[in-house]
Design a protein around this motif. Sequence first.
Motif, PDB file in Angstrom:
ATOM      1  N   LYS A 255      46.584 -10.736 -27.882  1.00 30.78           N
ATOM      2  CA  LYS A 255      46.850 -12.195 -26.621  1.00 30.78           C
ATOM      3  C   LYS A 255      47.733 -10.733 -26.022  1.00 30.78           C
TER       4      LYS A 255
ATOM      5  N   GLY B 200      46.798 -13.796 -22.141  1.00 31.52           N
ATOM      6  CA  GLY B 200      47.186 -15.076 -22.460  1.00 31.52           C
ATOM      7  C   GLY B 200      45.439 -15.676 -21.525  1.00 31.52           C
TER       8      GLY B 200
ATOM      9  N   TYR C 213      42.633 -16.036 -24.733  1.00 33.26           N
ATOM     10  CA  TYR C 213      43.180 -17.507 -25.332  1.00 33.26           C
ATOM     11  C   TYR C 213      42.856 -18.488 -24.687  1.00 33.26           C
TER      12      TYR C 213
END
Length: 193
Positions: A173, A176, A179
Amino acid sequence: MFKEPYAKLLRQKSYREALLKELKKLDREVISAGIHKSDGAKVVGSDGVKLIDIAVQNHYGNEWIMPRTVRFQKNGKWFAIKKDTHIKIPATRFVSRLIENQQERVRLLEEVQANLHIQFSNANRFGEIKISDTVKNIGQYMKNRIKSYIDDRVFETNAPMTVEAKGFDQRLKDKGLLYESIDWRSKKQRKHS
């Protein structure tokens, strides 16, 4: 006592045939979870680095020796990585863990079984059972499990300088992007004679 759909399944051959037909549809589905081609092709770095490059490097790990000293600024601080410093990114196996680990494979099969059981229990007729719902639930389960590996921090911790540069200690992460790109897809296999 069997619920009504199960009783029908035992009594009537046509219901068993309908169930077999639906299960054969499920057998033709190819369900994948991870970072797919369209998301992986996105350029996420000023130097042309694609999201899939970052994903692969983190998944399998990487090591190299810095060919020159590099200075960079992150979160208002300056950092330097000196020439000849050994850099190691440990493998996370954040995608393949789902199929490499025996316990994870068992959980996935249990999810399939539980989903079909719920559908049978709630159906008044076998025509109400939709394999597409099972496919969606399996895909969603796979996506959620992969994200949970990251959320649960099941990997080696970041190096101290990485933690300071990022401002937190969470592998996989940063912005972001990786993810949020984890998703599932499904497509039907071609029939083989």
